[in-house]
Design an enzyme around this catalytic site. Structure first.
Site, mmCIF file in Angstrom:
data_model
loop_
_atom_site.group_PDB
_atom_site.id
_atom_site.type_symbol
_atom_site.label_atom_id
_atom_site.label_comp_id
_atom_site.label_asym_id
_atom_site.label_seq_id
_atom_site.Cartn_x
_atom_site.Cartn_y
_atom_site.Cartn_z
ATOM 1 C CB SER A 1 -0.894 -0.010 1.247
ATOM 2 O OG SER A 1 -1.712 1.126 1.251
ATOM 3 C CE LYS B 1 -4.717 -0.146 0.106
ATOM 4 N NZ LYS B 1 -5.534 -0.935 1.068
ATOM 5 C CE LYS C 1 -4.370 3.527 2.116
ATOM 6 N NZ LYS C 1 -5.618 2.987 2.672
ATOM 7 C CG ASP D 1 -8.010 2.119 0.239
ATOM 8 O OD1 ASP D 1 -7.444 1.618 1.221
ATOM 9 O OD2 ASP D 1 -9.196 2.520 0.269
ATOM 10 C CD GLU E 1 -9.178 -1.201 0.027
ATOM 11 O OE1 GLU E 1 -8.098 -1.126 -0.603
ATOM 12 O OE2 GLU E 1 -9.246 -1.541 1.213
ATOM 13 C CG ASP F 1 -11.177 -1.513 4.205
ATOM 14 O OD1 ASP F 1 -10.137 -0.831 4.142
ATOM 15 O OD2 ASP F 1 -11.522 -2.104 5.252
ATOM 16 C CE LYS G 1 -8.032 -2.930 6.025
ATOM 17 N NZ LYS G 1 -8.191 -1.467 6.260
ATOM 18 N N GLY H 1 -4.696 -4.808 5.465
ATOM 19 C CA GLY H 1 -3.729 -4.596 6.539
ATOM 20 C C GLY H 1 -4.044 -3.343 7.334
HETATM 21 O O1 LIG Z 1 -0.108 -2.628 4.630
HETATM 22 C C1 LIG Z 1 -0.809 -2.304 5.602
HETATM 23 O O2 LIG Z 1 -0.874 -2.927 6.668
HETATM 24 C C2 LIG Z 1 -1.677 -1.070 5.451
HETATM 25 C C3 LIG Z 1 -2.614 -1.251 4.310
HETATM 26 C C4 LIG Z 1 -3.532 -0.061 4.210
HETATM 27 O O3 LIG Z 1 -3.451 0.705 3.285
HETATM 28 N N1 LIG Z 1 -4.364 0.103 5.242
HETATM 29 C C5 LIG Z 1 -5.250 1.255 5.228
HETATM 30 C C6 LIG Z 1 -6.595 0.850 4.710
HETATM 31 O O4 LIG Z 1 -7.477 1.695 4.669
HETATM 32 O O5 LIG Z 1 -6.727 -0.300 4.262
HETATM 33 C C7 LIG Z 1 -5.237 1.885 6.566
HETATM 34 C C8 LIG Z 1 -4.229 2.760 6.831
HETATM 35 C C9 LIG Z 1 -4.111 3.373 8.071
HETATM 36 C C10 LIG Z 1 -5.039 3.070 9.039
HETATM 37 C C11 LIG Z 1 -6.071 2.169 8.776
HETATM 38 C C12 LIG Z 1 -6.158 1.565 7.523
#
Ligand SMILES: O=C(O)CCC(=O)N[C@@H](C(=O)O)c1ccccc1
Length: 367
Positions: free
Chosen positions: A135, A161, A163, A188, A213, A238, A262, A290
């Site tokens: 990510s 991925k 953001k 995402d 996402e 998500d 998750k 994640g």
């Molecule tokens: O690789 C990882 O663990 C993070 C993956 C990721 O982008 N998590 C995001 C999400 O929205 O999915 C997230 C980031 C920060 C806090 C919560 C969620």
């Protein structure tokens, strides 16, 4: 098993680089670890709640409080409990799925360490290694983004991925496509858009993305169903999916065609497996999301990601993606994959010396 006590441990885990999403920027993780002690074995789990209620209503101090005042007493009052019993015992308490997930997972870890069975085998994994995505946060410039993606691809990640948010979406995606060709690519939004943005988001259809996402608000399946009709890019949910019931509703409403699972968000690995099974039966692809986990949470996620319905690379990155030093032996990418822990329970143990260095508080809740 009889729970003789539960340890709530807070650790401070600075990130190797700020991680910016549409709802904020993380510089360090304030993590709540849970250790459940029983006469047969002890079990570890990581609560994925963030420091502030920006991703979801839960936050780490609140999770610790609801565990301390309500959940742990409910569990330690029982003469016998196993992972299936945790959900039943905590069912009267509304919400707080991340807190429930951590306690259930720690009990499951203790149970499996006692029986000698790995998470992977217990959950029904079909692979010994899982392909890994990464990510990539919102950056200050396109060149900075391209450098970051270049580095991750060089490390071997099989999926990128990005953001996105209004003002940082079509241009970064176009730049990554033009520079890196047909790399597996998805975006995402973390609920940053509304249905009025659908014509703009349809601009993403030109880039052959695996999915978009959580484009819209977490509580709006109907609008996601309408958006899905207007996009060629598959919609993945998500934040909207907190249970198998939510997944069933989303599938029947055609609000999504992919789901990010998750375990912390949905209340634990047992519910995560139920969602996996439901999606597989309905031809809906799933992948493992994640929450910037340490090796404690990462180990369990990698086991889950090895189930047969996890057909898309997850956000199961190497430890070094977020932490200079993990509290467990680091997860390291091997040919774009992470090996599934094969030992009993989650298959990894926190390093006591590292744990001591990063611990900010320890609380023992006697049974
Ligand atoms: O690789 C990882 O663990 C993070 C993956 C990721 O982008 N998590 C995001 C999400 O929205 O999915 C997230 C980031 C920060 C806090 C919560 C969620």
């Amino acid at each position: 098993m009889k729970i003789t006590g539960v340890e709530l441990r807070r650790i401070a885990m600075p990130l190797v680089a700020p991680f910016r999403t549409s709802f904020g920027t993380e510089h360090s993780r304030d993590v709540l670890l849970v250790r459940v002690v029983t006469p047969e074995a002890e079990g570890w789990a990581e609560c994925v709640a963030m420091g502030e209620p920006l991703y979801s209503p839960e936050y780490v101090d609140g999770a610790a409080d609801v565990m301390r005042r309500f959940m742990v007493p409910a569990l330690t009052a029982l003469q016998h409990v196993d992972a299936y019993g945790v959900g039943q015992a905590l069912e009267p308490l509304k919400g707080h799925r991340m807190a429930k997930a951590a306690l259930e997972t720690a009990v499951l870890d203790a149970q499996l360490r006692a029986s000698g069975e790995s998470f992977a085998r217990f959950l029904g994994a079909s692979r010994e290694a899982v392909p890994c995505g990464v990510s990539v946060g919102i950056m200050n410039s396109i060149p900075e983004l391209l450098d970051a993606v270049d580095g991750y691809i060089a490390e071997g990640y099989v999926r990128i991925k990005l953001k996105i948010e209004p003002g940082w979406d079509l241009e970064p995606v176009r730049a990554v496509r033009e520079r890196f060709g047909d790399v597996l690519l998805q975006v995402d939004a973390n609920a940053a858009y509304t249905l009025t943005d659908s014509a703009h988001l349809a601009g993403l259809d030109a880039f052959g993305l695996l999915l978009i996402e959580q484009p819209l608000a977490d509580d709006d399946l109907v609008q996601h169903a309408e958006l899905a009709k207007r996009l060629r890019t598959p919609v993945c949910l998500d934040e909207s999916i907190e249970s198998a019931a939510h997944a069933a509703a989303a599938i029947s409403l055609k609000a999504c065609s992919v789901i990010n699972i998750k375990p912390g968000r949905v209340g634990g690995y047992l519910e995560a497996r139920r969602i996996h099974d439901l999606c597989r039966a309905n031809g809906v692809a799933v992948w493992c999301g994640g929450m910037l986990e340490t090796g404690i949470g990462r180990a369990a996620n990698v086991a889950l990601a090895a189930l047969p319905g996890f057909t898309l690379p997850g956000d199961t990155s190497a430890s070094r993606r977020y932490f200079a030093r993990d509290v467990t032996p680091p997860f390291e990418l091997r040919d774009g994959h992470l090996d599934v822990p094969a030992g009993p329970g989650i298959g990894v143990d926190p390093d006591p010396a590292v744990l001591d260095e990063v611990t900010t508080s320890v609380e023992w809740l006697a049974g």
